[in-house]
Design a protein around this motif. Structure first.
Motif: not given
Length: 221
Positions: A178-192
């Motif tokens: 999950t995003l939580r387990e990966l350390g993602v938080r508000s303000g992050d940008q996911l680049l594909v």
């Protein structure tokens, strides 16, 4: 100088220059890995989805999505401005339930944080999305319309504060995290990113080119 020998001398230089161009200046890669948010702390930029029920049913006037401002405050009906600094989701739920207990008999409160994450690059609908932290990275990409055929989904990047955090999704366990387990938080940008020729690919091409030219020179002797 024979053409074959001239080609032998110039081809490595051309391929080396191409490899350098392919690598590009790039963004600074983070040295500290992302840490899982075990406590699910609330941060500015988060949007909190709150739903309230009592014995009569849903209380729509008290339910909705409430953003956390830059001062760590959340504006909630009846309670007014609530500071959520250093507060977890469970602590916020307990506080709201205690406050509403003065007005309703046995209120039920559901609190779900939503991260504001930008999805960029090779997706159908790049943009800013409010996402549940229990979603996976692939779930978030699906919200953005899915990846394009030109996307390199095994080389995803997370941008935070000008630093690049690689997300190695070759392992199934990470891809399902999950995003939580990966350390993602508000303000992050996911680049594909787009599929490109890597420096390793250029090195292999250089070796093949040298071998091919060597064979040509040998045959022309």
């Amino acid at each position: 100088m024979p053409n074959a020998q001239r080609l032998l001398l110039t081809a490595p230089l051309v391929l080396a220059l191409c490899a350098a161009c392919a690598s590009g200046p790039g963004m600074r890669t983070a040295t500290t890995p992302l840490q899982a948010d075990t406590a699910l702390a609330l941060r500015p930029g988060d949007v909190i989805r709150i739903q309230v029920w009592d014995q009569r049913g849903p209380q729509n006037a008290l339910s909705g999505e409430f953003p956390i401002d830059e001062n760590h405050n959340l504006l909630f009906p009846i309670m007014g401005e609530v500071s959520v600094r250093d507060m977890s989701v469970q602590e916020l739920r307990t506080r709201i339930r205690a406050e509403l207990g003065r007005l309703f008999a046995q209120p039920y409160v559901a609190v779900v944080p939503l991260f504001r994450v930008a999805v960029l690059g090779e997706v159908m609908r790049p943009g800013l999305y409010s996402v549940d932290p229990t979603l996976s990275v692939y779930d978030v990409i699906a919200l953005a319309g899915g990846a394009l055929r030109s996307a390199n989904e095994r080389n995803l990047r997370l941008i935070r504060g000008g630093e690049l955090h690689p997300l190695n999704l070759s392992a199934v366990s990470i891809a399902q995290s999950t995003l939580r387990e990966l350390g993602v938080r508000s303000g992050d940008q996911l680049l594909v990113p787009r599929k490109t020729v890597t420096r390793e690919d250029w090195a292999l091409l250089l070796q093949i080119a040298n071998l091919a030219i060597s064979i040509i020179v040998f045959l022309q002797r």
